[in-house]
Design a protein around this motif. Structure first.
Motif, PDB file in Angstrom:
ATOM      1  N   TYR A  50       0.853  -1.188   0.000  1.00  0.00           N
ATOM      2  CA  TYR A  50       0.000   0.000   0.000  1.00  0.00           C
ATOM      3  C   TYR A  50       0.893   1.243   0.000  1.00  0.00           C
ATOM      4  O   TYR A  50       2.027   1.213   0.501  1.00  0.00           O
ATOM      5  CB  TYR A  50      -0.979  -0.012   1.167  1.00  0.00           C
ATOM      6  CG  TYR A  50      -0.386   0.095   2.552  1.00  0.00           C
ATOM      7  CD1 TYR A  50      -0.364   1.300   3.243  1.00  0.00           C
ATOM      8  CD2 TYR A  50       0.129  -1.040   3.194  1.00  0.00           C
ATOM      9  CE1 TYR A  50       0.163   1.389   4.524  1.00  0.00           C
ATOM     10  CE2 TYR A  50       0.653  -0.962   4.475  1.00  0.00           C
ATOM     11  CZ  TYR A  50       0.666   0.260   5.131  1.00  0.00           C
ATOM     12  OH  TYR A  50       1.198   0.338   6.390  1.00  0.00           O
ATOM     13  N   TRP A  51       0.412   2.329  -0.569  1.00  0.00           N
ATOM     14  CA  TRP A  51       1.266   3.507  -0.713  1.00  0.00           C
ATOM     15  C   TRP A  51       0.442   4.787  -0.714  1.00  0.00           C
ATOM     16  O   TRP A  51      -0.768   4.777  -0.928  1.00  0.00           O
ATOM     17  CB  TRP A  51       2.073   3.426  -2.013  1.00  0.00           C
ATOM     18  CG  TRP A  51       1.238   3.477  -3.270  1.00  0.00           C
ATOM     19  CD1 TRP A  51       0.596   2.437  -3.869  1.00  0.00           C
ATOM     20  CD2 TRP A  51       0.965   4.633  -4.075  1.00  0.00           C
ATOM     21  NE1 TRP A  51      -0.067   2.860  -4.996  1.00  0.00           N
ATOM     22  CE2 TRP A  51       0.144   4.218  -5.134  1.00  0.00           C
ATOM     23  CE3 TRP A  51       1.328   5.974  -3.981  1.00  0.00           C
ATOM     24  CZ2 TRP A  51      -0.316   5.095  -6.117  1.00  0.00           C
ATOM     25  CZ3 TRP A  51       0.870   6.851  -4.961  1.00  0.00           C
ATOM     26  CH2 TRP A  51       0.069   6.405  -6.011  1.00  0.00           C
ATOM     27  N   SER A  52       1.139   5.887  -0.468  1.00  0.00           N
ATOM     28  CA  SER A  52       0.488   7.195  -0.523  1.00  0.00           C
ATOM     29  C   SER A  52       1.542   8.276  -0.687  1.00  0.00           C
ATOM     30  O   SER A  52       2.752   8.023  -0.597  1.00  0.00           O
ATOM     31  CB  SER A  52      -0.350   7.439   0.737  1.00  0.00           C
ATOM     32  OG  SER A  52      -1.166   8.578   0.555  1.00  0.00           O
TER      33      SER A  52
ATOM     34  N   GLN B 284       0.869  13.290  -6.750  1.00  0.00           N
ATOM     35  CA  GLN B 284       0.306  12.001  -7.183  1.00  0.00           C
ATOM     36  C   GLN B 284       0.645  11.655  -8.625  1.00  0.00           C
ATOM     37  O   GLN B 284       0.831  10.481  -8.958  1.00  0.00           O
ATOM     38  CB  GLN B 284      -1.214  12.015  -7.015  1.00  0.00           C
ATOM     39  CG  GLN B 284      -1.680  11.738  -5.612  1.00  0.00           C
ATOM     40  CD  GLN B 284      -3.182  11.568  -5.541  1.00  0.00           C
ATOM     41  OE1 GLN B 284      -3.849  11.459  -6.564  1.00  0.00           O
ATOM     42  NE2 GLN B 284      -3.719  11.552  -4.333  1.00  0.00           N
TER      43      GLN B 284
ATOM     44  N   LEU C  79       0.986   7.745 -10.060  1.00  0.00           N
ATOM     45  CA  LEU C  79      -0.208   7.066 -10.566  1.00  0.00           C
ATOM     46  C   LEU C  79       0.101   6.255 -11.818  1.00  0.00           C
ATOM     47  O   LEU C  79       0.871   6.680 -12.682  1.00  0.00           O
ATOM     48  CB  LEU C  79      -1.299   8.095 -10.870  1.00  0.00           C
ATOM     49  CG  LEU C  79      -1.995   8.724  -9.651  1.00  0.00           C
ATOM     50  CD1 LEU C  79      -2.972   9.797 -10.101  1.00  0.00           C
ATOM     51  CD2 LEU C  79      -2.713   7.658  -8.833  1.00  0.00           C
TER      52      LEU C  79
ATOM     53  N   TRP D  41      -3.370   2.246  -3.476  1.00  0.00           N
ATOM     54  CA  TRP D  41      -3.242   3.637  -3.059  1.00  0.00           C
ATOM     55  C   TRP D  41      -4.161   3.896  -1.875  1.00  0.00           C
ATOM     56  O   TRP D  41      -5.295   3.413  -1.819  1.00  0.00           O
ATOM     57  CB  TRP D  41      -3.609   4.578  -4.201  1.00  0.00           C
ATOM     58  CG  TRP D  41      -3.504   6.030  -3.780  1.00  0.00           C
ATOM     59  CD1 TRP D  41      -2.383   6.792  -3.776  1.00  0.00           C
ATOM     60  CD2 TRP D  41      -4.557   6.853  -3.279  1.00  0.00           C
ATOM     61  NE1 TRP D  41      -2.657   8.053  -3.305  1.00  0.00           N
ATOM     62  CE2 TRP D  41      -3.989   8.123  -2.986  1.00  0.00           C
ATOM     63  CE3 TRP D  41      -5.912   6.661  -3.035  1.00  0.00           C
ATOM     64  CZ2 TRP D  41      -4.738   9.173  -2.476  1.00  0.00           C
ATOM     65  CZ3 TRP D  41      -6.662   7.707  -2.523  1.00  0.00           C
ATOM     66  CH2 TRP D  41      -6.067   8.950  -2.252  1.00  0.00           C
ATOM     67  N   CYS D  42      -3.676   4.703  -0.901  1.00  0.00           N
ATOM     68  CA  CYS D  42      -4.458   5.041   0.284  1.00  0.00           C
ATOM     69  C   CYS D  42      -4.362   6.532   0.550  1.00  0.00           C
ATOM     70  O   CYS D  42      -3.451   7.214   0.060  1.00  0.00           O
ATOM     71  CB  CYS D  42      -3.926   4.298   1.516  1.00  0.00           C
ATOM     72  SG  CYS D  42      -3.914   2.510   1.367  1.00  0.00           S
TER      73      CYS D  42
END
Length: 501
Positions: free
Chosen positions: A301-303, A309, A313, A320-321
């Motif tokens: 998971y990533w952000s 972004q 992307l 994505w979080c």
């Protein structure tokens, strides 16, 4: 006034203990959580607990994700008023809704707050050189007892601004107007709005929400792993000192944890920031990180910050979080995460830095490093029995070292490695030294009349200087004339012979 703080590392079941107490204690309870999705999750857990213990209670979540008519705050107020005779009821709402409620509605209610309230400390600044008169029509300013700040009060004879009007206004004033609309105390550094009309003058403001607003409630319980070192905790200490007594209750002290191996990968030795990432070289660093994560087939998971972004992307296969992930348990099956993120002190934070007596490093620790710790602890590390490997990808070395200290100090694991990622090719990038903005919001102490008089005097002196410079140029060019009337004017009046005499 007393408040119980359930504290301990993420994953130590602070929320579970909070919910168990709510189910076991008859009465009227309101639970506040950071996000609407978390409210539904907590409501489901409450129903399971109540059923398992044979407890009859009404559980109602009120949030914007429900397809019901009426605004959230109005529906929440109606729900609370409808529970005045209930023997055992639990209402769930967001942090934002809690801080917007009229505290009188919550008299004799038990209040439980899950995680820190991010908006409890708010500040900023804006230019009002063209909008000062509109602000003066909407709000009046009252002395606060501190000669540095004046409280903003809504005028009773003026219709409050609607959300549509606020959102269509100046972008740097939206948060300011929204907080006032919610009834939050807001303070500015201007004694009168007309002070803000002069060029270069900015209005600095701040607003703090504390549990003192809940005076009259039956009890207050807060579940947080780092309340005392947070901006929210610092604000309580500054405003109330010993008037509010916080009783810490450690959770999970007897909990046995495995010793997972945590590898902290970092890409740079300079510190990141949203301002730096908008530059040519800063954005290149983000692209190189994105390429590396794509090459290693990162799938955790990533952000990142919303402004960056586009660099990530469609490159990463992982989930994505949102950058803020406190409270969730839905990512525990992940053994890797990436967090390319910055939340350092900005120039707009100057009012809070001055008010709380903090420096920029303290804000970075309370905000950015805490966000990193909370994000990383949403994965497999949240499970005390997890003894496998866990990979974390961060932007800078200082973030990796701060996270290493937090993981070891909180007892999550003592097996933490920091690894520099040379493959991305940006370890040697040196970020130009940025001039740190002042931590104090400057304010011109002169009155409007005094500043206008000073401006007129300054303009007079500038005009005198311009005339002197022009004369010097004419003398150098040989075109300057002496005092008196020009010769050709005298000749025209008296004739050449008279002029010679």
């Amino acid at each position: 006034m007393h408040c119980t703080v359930l504290t301990g590392p993420p994953g130590c079941s602070k929320t579970a203990r909070l919910l168990a107490r709510v189910v076991a204690q008859p009465g009227r309870h309101l639970i506040a959580a950071p996000r609407t999705s978390l409210l539904d999750e907590l409501a489901a857990r409450l129903r399971q607990l109540a059923k398992a213990q044979g407890v009859t209670t009404s559980i109602r979540a009120v949030h914007s994700g429900q397809s019901q008519q009426g605004g959230v705050l109005r529906r929440l107020e109606r729900t609370i008023r409808g529970c005045t005779t209930a023997q055992h009821v639990v209402v769930l709402a967001t942090h934002e809704a809690l801080v917007s409620l009229d505290p009188d509605l919550l008299a004799d209610w038990h209040i439980s707050i899950d995680e820190l309230i991010d908006t409890s400390v708010a500040c900023g600044s804006f230019s009002a050189s063209t909008s000062w008169s509109a602000l003066a029509r909407q709000y009046r300013l009252e002395p606060s007892g501190d000669t540095r700040w004046w409280r903003v009060m809504t005028r009773e004879d003026v219709e409050p601004l609607s959300l549509g009007e606020i959102n269509r206004g100046a972008s740097d004033q939206i948060a300011f107007h929204r907080l006032i609309r919610r009834g939050r105390p807001v303070y500015v550094d201007q004694p009168e709005w007309e002070q803000a009309r002069l060029a270069g003058q900015r209005v600095s403001w701040w607003s703090l929400w504390t549990v003192a607003e809940l005076f009259g409630c039956a009890s207050i319980t807060l579940a947080s792993s780092s309340f005392s070192s947070s901006l929210m905790g610092m604000a309580h200490q500054h405003l109330h000192g010993e008037a509010i007594r916080f009783r810490e209750e450690r959770v999970g002290m007897d909990q046995l944890r495995a010793r997972p191996l945590v590898r902290l990968h970092y890409y740079t030795r300079h510190r990141g920031s949203t301002t730096w990432w908008q530059t040519h070289e800063g954005s290149r660093c983000l692209v190189q990180i994105s390429r590396h994560l794509e090459q290693i087939a990162f799938a955790g998971y990533w952000s990142c910050n919303s402004t960056t972004q586009l660099a990530f992307l469609h490159r990463l296969r992982g989930r994505w979080c949102e950058p803020k992930l406190s409270g969730t348990n839905r990512l525990r099956d992940n053994a890797a995460c990436a967090y390319i993120y910055s939340s350092k002190a900005q120039a707009s934070d100057a009012p809070i830095l001055e008010l709380l007596g903090l420096d920029r490093a303290a804000v970075t620790r309370a905000r950015e490093h805490e966000d990193v710790f909370q994000f990383v602890m949403r994965g497999a590390l949240r499970d005390p029995s997890y003894d496998g490997e866990y990979d974390v990808y961060l932007y800078s070395e200082d973030q990796a070292l701060a996270l290493q200290r937090s993981l070891m100090a909180s007892g999550i694991t003592d097996r933490v490695e920091t690894i520099a990622v040379e493959e991305a090719g940006i370890l040697s990038v040196v970020r130009p030294e940025a001039r740190s903005p002042s931590t104090k919001a400057s304010r011109d102490e002169r009155t409007v009349q005094e500043r206008r008089a000073d401006e007129r005097e300054a303009e007079r002196l500038r005009g005198k200087g311009r005339r002197a410079s022009a004369k010097a140029l004419r003398v150098a060019a040989g075109t300057a004339r002496g005092p008196g009337r020009p010769k050709k004017v005298i000749a025209a009046a008296y004739g050449p012979d008279e002029c010679q005499r």
